[in-house]
Every structure is written in structure tokens, then in C-alpha cells.
Motif scaffolding. Structure first.
Motif, PDB file in Angstrom:
ATOM      1  N   PHE A  26      -7.890  14.125   6.188  1.00 44.76           N
ATOM      2  CA  PHE A  26      -7.385  14.743   4.963  1.00 44.76           C
ATOM      3  C   PHE A  26      -8.037  14.101   3.742  1.00 44.76           C
ATOM      4  N   LEU A  27      -8.121  12.773   3.741  1.00 47.43           N
ATOM      5  CA  LEU A  27      -8.748  12.075   2.613  1.00 47.43           C
ATOM      6  C   LEU A  27     -10.183  12.549   2.419  1.00 47.43           C
ATOM      7  N   GLU A  28     -10.909  12.625   3.523  1.00 49.21           N
ATOM      8  CA  GLU A  28     -12.305  13.047   3.425  1.00 49.21           C
ATOM      9  C   GLU A  28     -12.417  14.501   2.969  1.00 49.21           C
ATOM     10  N   ALA A  29     -11.603  15.367   3.541  1.00 53.08           N
ATOM     11  CA  ALA A  29     -11.673  16.798   3.210  1.00 53.08           C
ATOM     12  C   ALA A  29     -11.254  17.082   1.772  1.00 53.08           C
ATOM     13  N   ASN A  30     -10.398  16.240   1.206  1.00 61.26           N
ATOM     14  CA  ASN A  30      -9.845  16.507  -0.129  1.00 61.26           C
ATOM     15  C   ASN A  30     -10.305  15.521  -1.189  1.00 61.26           C
ATOM     16  N   ARG A  31     -11.315  14.730  -0.889  1.00 58.25           N
ATOM     17  CA  ARG A  31     -11.723  13.664  -1.816  1.00 58.25           C
ATOM     18  C   ARG A  31     -12.131  14.178  -3.187  1.00 58.25           C
TER      19      ARG A  31
ATOM     20  N   ARG B 274      -3.181  -2.878  10.824  1.00 56.21           N
ATOM     21  CA  ARG B 274      -4.545  -2.445  11.143  1.00 56.21           C
ATOM     22  C   ARG B 274      -4.795  -1.027  10.621  1.00 56.21           C
ATOM     23  N   ARG B 275      -3.791  -0.171  10.718  1.00 56.63           N
ATOM     24  CA  ARG B 275      -3.950   1.192  10.196  1.00 56.63           C
ATOM     25  C   ARG B 275      -4.067   1.187   8.677  1.00 56.63           C
ATOM     26  N   VAL B 276      -3.281   0.352   8.008  1.00 56.14           N
ATOM     27  CA  VAL B 276      -3.408   0.233   6.550  1.00 56.14           C
ATOM     28  C   VAL B 276      -4.844  -0.167   6.205  1.00 56.14           C
ATOM     29  N   ALA B 277      -5.383  -1.153   6.915  1.00 57.84           N
ATOM     30  CA  ALA B 277      -6.745  -1.616   6.656  1.00 57.84           C
ATOM     31  C   ALA B 277      -7.752  -0.492   6.880  1.00 57.84           C
TER      32      ALA B 277
ATOM     33  N   MET C 281      -7.593   1.847   3.961  1.00 54.59           N
ATOM     34  CA  MET C 281      -8.233   1.236   2.802  1.00 54.59           C
ATOM     35  C   MET C 281      -9.753   1.263   2.926  1.00 54.59           C
ATOM     36  N   GLU C 282     -10.282   1.049   4.113  1.00 59.41           N
ATOM     37  CA  GLU C 282     -11.729   1.133   4.334  1.00 59.41           C
ATOM     38  C   GLU C 282     -12.229   2.552   4.048  1.00 59.41           C
TER      39      GLU C 282
ATOM     40  N   LEU D 201     -14.969   6.392   0.437  1.00 55.12           N
ATOM     41  CA  LEU D 201     -14.957   7.663  -0.283  1.00 55.12           C
ATOM     42  C   LEU D 201     -14.946   7.499  -1.802  1.00 55.12           C
ATOM     43  N   GLY D 202     -14.844   6.262  -2.273  1.00 55.20           N
ATOM     44  CA  GLY D 202     -14.822   6.022  -3.716  1.00 55.20           C
ATOM     45  C   GLY D 202     -13.506   6.385  -4.380  1.00 55.20           C
TER      46      GLY D 202
END
Length: 168
Positions: A65-70, A123-126, A129-130, A135-136
């Protein structure tokens, strides 16, 4: 005029959103971000990972979702591992949600029916965050967004901020 909205999207898994009792889908969240951003409103997004029952597939939906909606997300302002807070539906119905505490009532020291524990949530939070960094979409993760200066001036000496009233 409204210049910024903070969206508590939390997860992009429709299954997890339903478990959270959210009344929207990931598609609804994407549309709200897009419409707001296209209207010139700065869009911030908050994420919670490790809701009880969240699978790797559910988690991957949020990363995708983050990538698709960045292009419609100006900032991911908060990423948290899920905590079980006292007297919430999950705390009061631990068995229903598959929540198991390891001899402590500490909100983060639990595992779920999938075996996801505090370290797994961290680990999922990390990983989120990565992804956000890649994605900036990161300009600094915050747990308390800055208040509007006009609101601070209004409250100065008159009414304590809502969180002080809530905790007193």
C-alpha cells in the motif's frame, strides 16, 4: 483553510481493518489520501503493525500500500507496534483475539495465536520504517505531532490540552 490531515490508516489489510472494527477498506483509505493530496492538503499517515492475528500476508499488504500510494502520502508520521491497552475490547476479550500474556500485564509483552510477539512486532516496525525511508516518506517519526500554534495560544492559561484532562 485545512492544510494537513493525519490519516490513521493503521493497516492496508482489509481483514485486519475489519478485526480493528474500522469502517473502511484499504481502497477507501487510498482514495481519501489521493483526493486530499490532489486538493492540496498535506497528507500524513499513521501505521500500526502486529494487531493480533496479523499474518505476514496482511503485513505485506501494508508495505505494498505504501509503495502503491506513495505519490499521495506526504509523510508517514507514526509507526507503532500494537499494544494491548487496559480495559479495551482486546484486553477484556483476550481469548477471542488470541492474545496471550507472558506473566505480565505490560501492553507490549504478549503474543498472538500466530506466535507474533514483541520482538516480531518490533521487526515489522523496522521493516515498515525501512520501506518508508526507501520511498522518501520519512521526515522524522514522531509519536506526538506538533500542535497548531493557534490552538496552543488558545489553550494557554485557559484549558489544559486534552491529554492532561484525560490523564488527570
Amino acid at each position: 483553510g485545512c492544510h494537513t490531515l493525519v490519516f490513521g490508516v493503521e493497516s492496508a489489510s482489509d481483514r485486519i481493518l475489519k478485526l480493528m472494527h474500522k469502517n473502511y477498506t484499504a481502497q477507501d483509505a487510498a482514495q481519501a489520501l489521493r483526493l486530499s493530496h490532489d486538493a492540496g492538503i498535506h497528507t500524513n499517515m499513521n501505521i500500526i503493525v502486529g494487531f493480533p492475528g496479523e499474518t505476514e500476508e496482511d503485513f505485506q499488504a501494508t508495505l505494498k500500500f505504501l509503495e502503491a500510494n506513495r505519490d499521495h502520502i506526504d509523510l508517514v508520521s507514526n509507526v507503532n507496534g500494537f499494544s494491548v491497552l487496559p480495559d479495551t475490547d482486546i484486553d477484556l476479550n483476550r481469548e477471542k483475539y488470541g492474545v496471550f500474556f507472558d506473566g505480565s500485564a505490560e501492553p507490549m509483552l504478549f503474543s498472538d495465536a500466530n506466535g507474533l510477539d514483541r520482538e516480531g512486532r518490533f521487526r515489522r516496525v523496522a521493516r515498515v520504517m525501512e520501506t518508508v525511508e526507501k520511498l522518501g516518506l520519512r521526515k522524522g517519526f514522531v509519536s506526538k505531532p506538533a500542535l497548531n500554534p493557534d490552538v496552543l495560544a488558545f489553550n494557554k492559561g485557559k484549558n489544559p490540552p486534552f491529554w492532561r484532562r484525560w490523564t488527570s
